[in-house]
Motif scaffolding. Structure first.
Motif, PDB file in Angstrom:
ATOM      1  N   ARG A 113       0.820  -1.219   0.000  1.00  0.00           N
ATOM      2  CA  ARG A 113       0.000   0.000   0.000  1.00  0.00           C
ATOM      3  C   ARG A 113       0.851   1.266   0.000  1.00  0.00           C
ATOM      4  N   GLY A 114       2.153   1.102   0.188  1.00  0.00           N
ATOM      5  CA  GLY A 114       3.044   2.254   0.137  1.00  0.00           C
ATOM      6  C   GLY A 114       3.648   2.656   1.458  1.00  0.00           C
ATOM      7  N   PHE A 115       3.242   2.027   2.563  1.00  0.00           N
ATOM      8  CA  PHE A 115       3.855   2.350   3.848  1.00  0.00           C
ATOM      9  C   PHE A 115       5.334   1.954   3.821  1.00  0.00           C
ATOM     10  N   VAL A 116       6.146   2.758   4.464  1.00  0.00           N
ATOM     11  CA  VAL A 116       7.582   2.505   4.496  1.00  0.00           C
ATOM     12  C   VAL A 116       7.901   1.647   5.714  1.00  0.00           C
ATOM     13  N   ILE A 117       8.282   0.414   5.486  1.00  0.00           N
ATOM     14  CA  ILE A 117       8.621  -0.495   6.582  1.00  0.00           C
ATOM     15  C   ILE A 117      10.104  -0.316   6.892  1.00  0.00           C
ATOM     16  N   VAL A 118      10.399   0.210   8.076  1.00  0.00           N
ATOM     17  CA  VAL A 118      11.789   0.509   8.417  1.00  0.00           C
ATOM     18  C   VAL A 118      12.479  -0.648   9.129  1.00  0.00           C
ATOM     19  N   VAL A 179      -8.382  -2.863   0.949  1.00  0.00           N
ATOM     20  CA  VAL A 179      -8.130  -1.476   0.566  1.00  0.00           C
ATOM     21  C   VAL A 179      -9.430  -0.696   0.408  1.00  0.00           C
ATOM     22  N   GLU A 180     -10.430  -1.314  -0.227  1.00  0.00           N
ATOM     23  CA  GLU A 180     -11.687  -0.611  -0.484  1.00  0.00           C
ATOM     24  C   GLU A 180     -12.491  -0.333   0.788  1.00  0.00           C
ATOM     25  N   ASP A 181     -12.140  -0.979   1.899  1.00  0.00           N
ATOM     26  CA  ASP A 181     -12.861  -0.774   3.154  1.00  0.00           C
ATOM     27  C   ASP A 181     -12.190   0.237   4.071  1.00  0.00           C
TER      28      ASP A 181
END
Length: 223
Positions: A113-118, A179-181
């Motif tokens: 989804r685009g979150f940056v996992i550090v 995602v749609e929810d």
């Protein structure tokens, strides 16, 4: 040859034994019938089971209730803070369940989804029943943005100095929503959590560190 009196006594004794047996069997049959009716009523939902307390794993701590910080006011946004871009939200995944593979599974979904996992640096020292987000004052908006990805999520303000969000994955975790929810829109302000408290009125908790992490592992604020 036995006497008539002895024979009569033996007959009476057998009769009493049969009567006792009939009473015992009758009570057992009645008990089983009651149990069957009760089980049917619980199964059908007519009554609630007295044994509906959720089972928990030995060693999993009871989680205390923490005040949830309200969203901070944002200059130029009178209606409230907008969600942060997923690519501006940095997340560290910590396993608080003891079950292998959960951090990797969450990483796959959130990274897509685009979150940056550090990082997925390991397990927390004490397992948790429910997942929770831990974040500092600089990460409140990011925490609200990440929390919206889940059907429910505990939120805990801690004393970290950066904006990284720690997702502690508990034993009874809820997977991310489809995602749609997810009820987020880039141009729609976030909503404060019900019963939230001003951040200035909250004493931050001490940051939980993974079992193998030391002070040098703390993520530095992005420049």
């Amino acid at each position: 040859m036995t006497s008539p009196g002895y024979d009569q006594a033996r007959v009476e004794r057998r009769r009493r034994e049969h009567e006792r047996q009939a009473v015992v069997f009758g009570v057992l049959i009645a008990f089983l019938a009651v149990c069957g009716i009760f089980a049917l009523a619980v199964y059908s939902g007519a009554i609630s089971s007295p044994f509906n307390r959720p089972f928990t794993t030995v060693g999993v701590s009871e989680q205390k209730t923490y005040p949830v910080p309200c969203l901070p006011p944002v200059k130029g946004q009178p209606d409230g803070a907008l969600p942060t871009a997923y690519t501006d939200t940095r997340v560290r995944l910590l396993n608080a369940s003891g079950e292998q593979g959960l951090a990797s599974a969450h990483e796959t979904v959130l990274a897509d989804r685009g979150f940056v996992i550090v990082g997925t640096p390991g397990n927390v020292p004490t397992p948790l029943q429910e997942s929770e987000l831990r974040f500092g004052k600089k990460g409140i908006v990011q925490a609200y943005t990440l929390a919206a990805q889940f059907p429910k999520m505990r939120m805990v303000l801690d004393d970290r100095r950066d904006s990284v969000i720690d997702l502690l994955i508990g034993e009874n975790f809820d997977p991310p929503l489809d995602v749609e929810d997810v009820e987020l829109a880039a141009d729609q302000p976030l909503r404060n959590a019900e019963g939230c408290v001003s951040v200035d009125e909250i004493t931050p908790e001490e940051r939980i560190k993974p079992a193998k992490e030391d002070e040098s592992d703390e993520v530095q604020p992005a420049k």
